[in-house]
Design a protein around this motif. Structure first.
Motif, mmCIF file in Angstrom:
data_model
loop_
_atom_site.group_PDB
_atom_site.id
_atom_site.type_symbol
_atom_site.label_atom_id
_atom_site.label_comp_id
_atom_site.label_asym_id
_atom_site.label_seq_id
_atom_site.Cartn_x
_atom_site.Cartn_y
_atom_site.Cartn_z
ATOM 1 N N THR A 39 31.323 -57.673 -44.663
ATOM 2 C CA THR A 39 30.110 -57.592 -45.489
ATOM 3 C C THR A 39 30.304 -58.399 -46.762
ATOM 4 O OG1 THR A 39 29.833 -55.352 -44.669
ATOM 5 C CG2 THR A 39 28.480 -55.990 -46.533
ATOM 6 N N GLY A 43 26.823 -50.587 -29.946
ATOM 7 C CA GLY A 43 26.986 -51.493 -31.083
ATOM 8 C C GLY A 43 27.134 -50.766 -32.410
ATOM 9 N N SER A 44 26.846 -49.452 -32.417
ATOM 10 C CA SER A 44 26.935 -48.721 -33.681
ATOM 11 C C SER A 44 28.372 -48.332 -33.992
ATOM 12 C CB SER A 44 26.059 -47.463 -33.620
ATOM 13 O OG SER A 44 26.616 -46.520 -32.725
ATOM 14 N N TYR A 57 22.752 -50.264 -46.723
ATOM 15 C CA TYR A 57 21.766 -50.339 -45.651
ATOM 16 C C TYR A 57 21.170 -48.946 -45.550
ATOM 17 C CZ TYR A 57 24.182 -54.612 -44.250
ATOM 18 O OH TYR A 57 24.746 -55.849 -44.215
ATOM 19 N N GLY A 58 19.968 -48.780 -46.085
ATOM 20 C CA GLY A 58 19.404 -47.439 -46.109
ATOM 21 C C GLY A 58 20.309 -46.541 -46.928
ATOM 22 N N SER A 59 20.757 -45.452 -46.319
ATOM 23 C CA SER A 59 21.607 -44.528 -47.058
ATOM 24 C C SER A 59 23.089 -44.824 -46.838
ATOM 25 C CB SER A 59 21.299 -43.101 -46.626
ATOM 26 O OG SER A 59 21.517 -43.002 -45.244
ATOM 27 N N VAL A 60 23.368 -45.878 -46.037
ATOM 28 C CA VAL A 60 24.765 -46.201 -45.766
ATOM 29 C C VAL A 60 25.252 -47.239 -46.777
ATOM 30 C CG1 VAL A 60 26.369 -47.139 -44.080
ATOM 31 C CG2 VAL A 60 24.460 -45.729 -43.330
ATOM 32 N N HIS A 61 26.327 -46.925 -47.472
ATOM 33 C CA HIS A 61 26.868 -47.853 -48.462
ATOM 34 C C HIS A 61 28.037 -48.606 -47.860
ATOM 35 C CE1 HIS A 61 24.302 -45.912 -51.327
ATOM 36 N NE2 HIS A 61 24.791 -44.746 -50.947
ATOM 37 N N ALA A 62 27.795 -49.866 -47.519
ATOM 38 C CA ALA A 62 28.853 -50.666 -46.913
ATOM 39 C C ALA A 62 29.825 -51.146 -47.984
ATOM 40 C CB ALA A 62 28.251 -51.852 -46.176
ATOM 41 N N ALA A 78 27.698 -51.053 -40.339
ATOM 42 C CA ALA A 78 26.853 -50.387 -41.301
ATOM 43 C C ALA A 78 25.355 -50.411 -40.970
ATOM 44 C CB ALA A 78 27.102 -50.972 -42.682
ATOM 45 N N PRO A 79 24.772 -51.601 -40.669
ATOM 46 C CA PRO A 79 23.338 -51.587 -40.396
ATOM 47 C C PRO A 79 23.007 -50.779 -39.159
ATOM 48 C CG PRO A 79 24.276 -53.758 -40.008
ATOM 49 C CD PRO A 79 25.322 -52.924 -40.642
ATOM 50 N N ALA A 80 23.907 -50.807 -38.175
ATOM 51 C CA ALA A 80 23.638 -50.063 -36.952
ATOM 52 C C ALA A 80 23.603 -48.569 -37.247
ATOM 53 C CB ALA A 80 24.702 -50.371 -35.920
ATOM 54 N N ALA A 81 24.515 -48.164 -38.121
ATOM 55 C CA ALA A 81 24.547 -46.755 -38.460
ATOM 56 C C ALA A 81 23.236 -46.346 -39.123
ATOM 57 C CB ALA A 81 25.721 -46.490 -39.404
ATOM 58 N N ALA A 82 22.677 -47.278 -39.914
ATOM 59 C CA ALA A 82 21.433 -46.957 -40.592
ATOM 60 C C ALA A 82 20.277 -46.836 -39.602
ATOM 61 C CB ALA A 82 21.109 -48.031 -41.626
ATOM 62 N N ARG A 104 20.408 -46.068 -36.596
ATOM 63 C CA ARG A 104 20.593 -45.006 -35.620
ATOM 64 C C ARG A 104 19.947 -43.709 -36.084
ATOM 65 N NH1 ARG A 104 26.380 -44.693 -35.131
ATOM 66 N NH2 ARG A 104 26.294 -43.010 -36.625
ATOM 67 N N LYS A 105 19.751 -43.599 -37.403
ATOM 68 C CA LYS A 105 19.187 -42.363 -37.935
ATOM 69 C C LYS A 105 17.830 -42.074 -37.297
ATOM 70 C CE LYS A 105 21.259 -41.267 -42.099
ATOM 71 N NZ LYS A 105 20.922 -40.545 -43.302
#
Lengths: 346, 507
Positions: free
Chosen positions: B53, B405-406, B22-27, A6-10, A12-13
């Motif tokens: 998480t 890593g993404s 995380y930002g716009s990502v909802h884990a 999840a944090p990586a995806a964020a 990457r934007k």
């Protein structure tokens, strides 16, 4: 696994942020800032002739730091480049003074082109020794190159009994003139040493970004085991980078002794540390796998232009040391900010 | 028992509408569940569902964006993992976090050494470690450096470290992924002992059947949302999978391929261990083009050593490896890849991926020569190769330039497989290709292998899960102590396979 995704995806934007932009171009902005500050402080700084003089000084460190970059990309370190530089300078000096062959009763004066080639071969040979020690005998790079650093320095001192070869201009009747060409001549107003640096940088840059070898180097520095299992000849890559580093140290030695028209066994002491500093300021990771020629060149110019500027405005050389040290620490700090988040992943 | 019974069932830790963004990502999107005293609560979910998480939130490693954690009926916030540990919550992480150079004893007491009048009381520490190892039925000396232990034993050390803290709530994130069946049994016995002492366990595992044998409650997550929560009595395997995946899953059946010539022939292969005995012991195996062979065995059966010797990482002490009629034992790894033999290693983080490179660079790493023209690589040819690979192995990524890593574990595994498939192999060896990836990704990986076999690829894969033997494999080989202990066709039962591996079928 789920949390790391999840944090990586964020991150990457592709969001544009000033902080990120400044962080990634930090070496470039540092160089601009240095030029701006010193130009403001001294009217002599911002002149073409001064830039050319500074650049020809940077050339020595720059050539060494490209070799160092290759070694650091591989996840290693090369402490021997300063000593190889001195050894090669002395070898070149000895050949310019004439090689006495007792059994034949003659003194050989090789032409300058032969001196250059043989000297580079000596540097490459010492570098290859580093590579073999590290890749085949598994000596840690720090220790192997530390040992070779002492040995090479010692051999240089033995060859000259601690003295310096002076007057390497050669003479017309012996047919070996032109040694000072490297250090003194200019093409279209640009010092040869700067042209040598530019050529080496362009070749290294192409090698890293466009050749299979470059990809092998990044892969084996990033994860040697994975690279090996993907068919990368990791051992050959390792020997090659240390050999190139040694050869580039020899070129730097030639440029330096040509600039001085003398070759001393104590030349280049601590130059390896400056080269490492340039690579680090240029954003390369000491753990391997990350770094570019462009960054390293910026790093070399940051160090060179900073210390030259301090000389020009009349700051004590003790303060120069303090400033250079501060810049290095700051650079490493920035590197850990840039790589810190990503490095923990996986 | 009566005393324990009065306590069990009481809720000790609860999540109320816990969400993490995380930002716009909802884990995690608002999760509610309870952890009961002295019981095991298992979290099920695919990779990326939000299990880790959630565990990190419960153990104080990260803080939730919204929602509450309720401990003993009162809302709490943990600023750090240490604070959570002080309140009796400890966690065994999925990735091992041991210092390989230190001894077992020093690892277990790292950061909370027992101090005596003259410094650290090593004797007392050693005594406690010995007691823990006894409890775990492991013969590990407290003074052995961790790097000398097998992966499974390292995991035992990690578990021992968590046990040594005397926590009330113990979170285990995939504790069994490197353990053998007998070690898992011991761990389960320890878990039962702990729950009898009123310790609550939160358990995460990809081994669904295994987790079902130990759990009291099941929480299923999908895409950050809790899809189901039920006590053990009301659920079964099918229920979990349905809630995890959302629809039916199937690991496939052996493809109806026509076998060709023998592609890989291993003859009397032996691989020595530094200690003296043979890790692989005079093993012979033929694999035909288009055939899929599954190698089942416990940790230490010699599966990894067999595959790594074929690929050229390890050197054999005797025997022959013949690829399409030609002996290849003397060739380097690169030459074997060029001849058409590829290995997908077991540990993708350590041996498969280069973390500093992009998805695309990882995919093209093993076939650089195929897009090198003269001195330089061709960008367009590389781009095509990367694009083809991403499509072929269906990697979910924003593109070849994304950071490796993404990707989720399953997609990272597909990158490693795609990298080796891009070399156009004739024989592909995969060491535990399903390790640590979710069911959806597993099914996709197996489908890929079946497709390869249909085109004449010889496939050999190893697994520790019996259900994965009975999927796409035409032939199932059971390895035990470096030898082939049994060979079956695809109609065999799970029990027969397990019996041949030296594993007990009980539990």
């Amino acid at each position: 696994m789920s949390a790391t995704t999840a944090p990586a995806a964020a991150s990457r934007k592709p969001e544009f942020s000033i902080g990120r932009f400044l962080l990634e171009g930090r070496a470039f902005f540092a160089l601009i800032a240095i030029i701006a500050v010193f130009s403001f402080l001294s009217p002599n700084y911002f002149t073409l002739s001064n830039f050319l003089i500074m650049s020809s000084q940077v050339a020595i460190y720059g050539i060494l730091s490209i070799g160092m970059l290759l070694v650091i990309l591989n996840g290693g370190i090369d402490l021997s480049v300063g000593s190889i530089l001195a050894l090669c300078g002395v070898v070149a000096g000895a050949m310019m003074q004439g090689v006495e062959l007792d059994w034949a009763g003659v003194i050989l004066y090789p032409p300058v082109w032969a001196v250059v080639i043989l000297t580079i071969a000596v540097g490459a040979g010492v570098g290859a020794l580093n590579g073999v020690l590290i890749s085949i005998f598994k000596v840690p790079p720090f220790v192997a190159t530390l040992g070779v650093m002492y040995v090479a320095r010692g051999v240089a001192l033995l060859m000259t009994n601690g003295l310096t070869y002076n007057n390497l201009r050669g003479s017309a009747e012996l047919g070996n003139t032109g040694f000072n060409w490297l250090g003194f001549n200019r093409i279209a107003g640009i010092p040869i040493s700067v042209i040598v640096l530019a050529t080496v940088a362009v070749l290294a840059g192409l090698m890293l970004s466009r050749s299979a070898f470059g990809r092998w180097l990044y892969a084996s520095g990033g994860n040697e085991r994975a690279a090996e299992l993907s068919g990368v000849p990791t051992r050959r890559v390792k020997i090659t980078v240390y050999t190139i580093s040694g050869a580039l140290a020899a070129i730097a030695g030639l440029v330096l002794s040509s600039q001085l028209t003398s070759a001393g066994p104590t030349a280049g002491t601590t130059y390896e540390l400056t080269a490492i500093a340039a690579v680090v300021i240029g954003g390369a990771a000491l753990t391997g796998g990350r770094g570019t020629v462009r960054g390293t060149m910026l790093g070399a110019f940051v160090i060179g232009f900073l210390s030259a500027g301090l000389v020009i405005i009349g700051v004590s050389s003790y303060w120069q040391t303090v400033f250079t040290g501060a810049v290095i620490v700051l650079a490493v700090l920035m590197n850990s900010i840039q790589y810190g988040r990503g490095a923990r992943k996986g | 028992m009566t005393r324990a019974a009065s306590h069990t069932g009481e809720v000790v830790l609860a999540a109320r509408n816990v969400a993490k963004s995380y930002g716009s990502v909802h884990a995690l999107k608002g999760v509610n569940f309870d952890i009961h005293r002295g019981q095991v609560t298992t979290l099920f979910g695919e990779n990326g569902a939000g299990k880790s998480t959630l565990m990190k939130i419960l153990s104080g490693v990260i803080q939730p964006t919204t929602g509450e954690i309720i401990l003993d009926g009162r809302p709490v916030t943990f600023a750090s993992a240490n604070e959570a540990r002080d309140r009796g919550i400890s966690i065994i992480h999925q990735e091992l976090s041991l210092a390989p150079n230190l001894s077992v004893r020093d690892n277990i007491f790292m950061g909370r050494e027992i101090m005596g009048p003259t410094g650290v009381d090593f004797a007392e520490e050693e005594r406690q470690v010995r007691r823990l190892m006894e409890e775990l039925e492991e013969n590990i000396d407290p003074l052995t450096p961790v790097e000398e232990l097998r992966l499974g034993q390292q995991q035992i050390v990690e578990i021992a470290r968590a046990l040594s803290v005397d926590s009330r709530i113990l979170i285990m994130d995939e504790p069994t992924s490197a353990l053998s069946a007998s070690e898992v049994e011991v761990l389960f016995k320890v878990i039962r002992d702990l729950t009898a002492k009123d310790v609550s366990i939160v358990y995460i595992s990809h081994h669904l059947e295994e987790a079902l044998t130990i759990t009291d409650h099941a929480v299923v997550l999908r895409d950050g949302t809790m899809t189901a929560y039920a006590p053990r009595a009301e659920i079964d395997l099918e229920w979990i999978v349905r809630n995890m995946v959302g629809d039916n899953y199937d690991l496939g059946a052996p493809p109806a391929t026509r076998f060709g010539e023998v592609a890989l022939s291993i003859r009397n292969l032996s691989v020595p261990d530094p200690a003296g005995f043979n890790l692989v012991d005079k093993l012979s195996l033929d694999v035909r083009a288009g055939e899929i062979v599954c190698i089942y065995g416990l940790m230490g059966a010699g599966r990894t050593e067999l595959l790594e010797t074929c690929a050229g990482r390890l050197t054999a002490s005797g025997g022959e490896i013949v690829l399409e009629g030609r002996e290849i034992s003397h060739l380097s790894i690169a030459e074997r890849i060029a001849r058409g033999l590829a290995l997908v290693p077991e540990d993708r983080q350590r041996d498969g991926l280069v973390q500093t490179m992009t998805v695309g660079e990882n995919l093209s790493l093993a076939s650089i020569s195929s897009f090198t023209r003269g001195l330089f690589t061709s960008r367009s040819a590389e781009k095509k190769l990367i694009g083809d690979s991403i499509r072929n192995v269906t990697v979910k990524t924003s593109g070849g330039g994304a950071a490796i890593g993404s990707l989720s574990g399953g997609n990272q595994q597909k990158v490693v497989i795609g990298k080796m498939l891009a070399t156009r192999p004739r024989v592909i060896l995969l060491d535990e290709p399903s390790r640590g990836i979710d069911i959806g990704a597993k099914a996709e990986v197996f489908k890929l292998l079946a497709q390869g076999a249909e085109q004449g690829l010889a496939v050999v894969y190893t697994t520790s899960e019996v259900s994965e033997c009975l999927s796409i494999a035409h032939r199932i080989i059971v390895m035990h102590k470096g030898r082939i202990s049994a060979e079956f066709d695809s109609t065999v039962t799970k029990e027969k396979i397990m019996a041949a591996s030296g594993e007990s079928v009980a539990a």
